[in-house]
Design a protein around this motif. Structure first.
Motif, short mmCIF file in Angstrom:
data_model
loop_
_atom_site.label_atom_id
_atom_site.label_comp_id
_atom_site.label_asym_id
_atom_site.label_seq_id
_atom_site.Cartn_x
_atom_site.Cartn_y
_atom_site.Cartn_z
N ASP A 145 0.83 -1.20 0.00
CA ASP A 145 0.00 0.00 0.00
C ASP A 145 0.87 1.25 0.00
N GLY A 146 1.88 1.27 0.85
CA GLY A 146 2.76 2.42 0.91
C GLY A 146 3.52 2.64 -0.38
N SER A 147 3.99 1.56 -0.97
CA SER A 147 4.72 1.65 -2.24
C SER A 147 3.82 2.23 -3.33
N ASP A 148 2.57 1.78 -3.37
CA ASP A 148 1.63 2.29 -4.37
C ASP A 148 1.32 3.77 -4.15
N ILE A 173 11.52 0.37 3.69
CA ILE A 173 12.60 -0.44 4.26
C ILE A 173 11.97 -1.45 5.21
N LEU A 174 12.27 -2.71 5.04
CA LEU A 174 11.79 -3.75 5.93
C LEU A 174 12.87 -4.10 6.94
N ALA A 175 12.58 -3.91 8.23
CA ALA A 175 13.48 -4.38 9.29
C ALA A 175 13.09 -5.82 9.58
N ASN A 191 10.12 -16.02 6.11
CA ASN A 191 11.15 -15.95 5.08
C ASN A 191 10.55 -15.85 3.68
N GLN A 192 9.47 -16.56 3.44
CA GLN A 192 8.80 -16.47 2.14
C GLN A 192 8.25 -15.07 1.91
N THR A 193 7.71 -14.47 2.95
CA THR A 193 7.16 -13.12 2.84
C THR A 193 8.26 -12.11 2.58
N LEU A 251 11.26 -7.55 -3.57
CA LEU A 251 11.09 -7.06 -4.94
C LEU A 251 10.79 -5.56 -4.97
N ARG A 252 10.20 -5.04 -3.87
CA ARG A 252 9.76 -3.65 -3.89
C ARG A 252 10.21 -2.85 -2.67
N CYS A 253 11.19 -3.37 -1.95
CA CYS A 253 11.69 -2.59 -0.80
C CYS A 253 13.11 -3.03 -0.47
N ASP A 254 13.78 -2.22 0.34
CA ASP A 254 15.07 -2.64 0.89
C ASP A 254 14.81 -3.54 2.10
N VAL A 255 15.60 -4.59 2.23
CA VAL A 255 15.49 -5.49 3.38
C VAL A 255 16.74 -5.28 4.24
#
Length: 205
Positions: free
Chosen positions: A158-161, A167-169, A182-184, A190-194
């Motif tokens: 939603d935020g990306s759209d 950024i995912l912590a 891990n799958q998530t 694909l659409r954020c920094d991890v």
């Protein structure tokens, strides 16, 4: 894992999402049924998240607490299909003003920190979050919370759209199982920094 751009503490906010007693604690039947309580204990997620929160507070990066409240906002209708809705339907899960709806004490808000209430999965759902972010000039979001495949993933998409950089912590989130987590994370990459709490703490100065 590496950040594609430096973290600007003046235009970034840390979102602490759904870390509420009903869905985090070992003494909550729902938290145990869904597997979140066990994964939080196994992973040490709350300790890592608290460290990240403390560092953001110390450096002046904005911390926003997002709480689920099924009665929040002005959602025109509520879905009723799926396992989640069958579990929470007719109950008081995370109800505002109840102990179960309160933040886990390890990561509770402090005076002056923003709290928003949302009624569905995404932190943007009927919460007024976008208005808060826009008023503060926030363009980047660090996502944390319970669970990775619900509020965290939904908020990321939603935020990306909406044009926010995400950024995912990843070690400040949990799912029902480590495999699902891990799958998530793999999908979200694909659409954020991890990143991790330790990496973010090093990056935020």
């Amino acid at each position: 894992m590496a950040l594609s751009h430096p973290v600007d503490k003046n235009s970034t906010a840390l979102l602490v999402m759904d870390v509420q007693n009903d869905i985090t604690r070992m003494d909550s039947p729902i938290a145990v049924q869904m597997g979140f309580a066990q994964e939080i204990e196994r992973s040490g997620m709350l300790t890592k998240l608290r460290g990240l929160i403390d560092h953001c507070r110390d450096t002046g990066l904005k911390v926003i607490h997002v709480f689920i409240d099924l009665e929040a906002g002005t959602q025109p209708r509520m879905p009723n299909r799926g396992q989640f809705y069958s579990i929470v339907s007719g109950g008081d899960v995370c109800k505002r003003g109840t102990p179960g709806g309160d933040s886990h004490e390890a990561v509770a808000p402090i005076e002056g920190e923003t709290i928003v209430y949302k009624c569905l999965f995404s932190a943007f759902a009927s919460s007024g979050l976008q208005e808060v972010l826009d008023a503060e000039g926030i363009t980047d979001l660090i996502l944390t919370g319970v669970s990775t495949d619900a509020v965290v993933e939904s908020t990321a998409w939603d935020g990306s759209d909406r044009g926010y950089s995400i950024i995912l912590a990843e070690d400040c989130c949990v799912c029902a199982t480590d495999e699902i987590h891990n799958q998530t994370v793999e999908r979200m990459a694909l659409r954020c920094d991890v990143s991790t709490a330790a990496e973010l703490i090093e990056s935020i100065q």
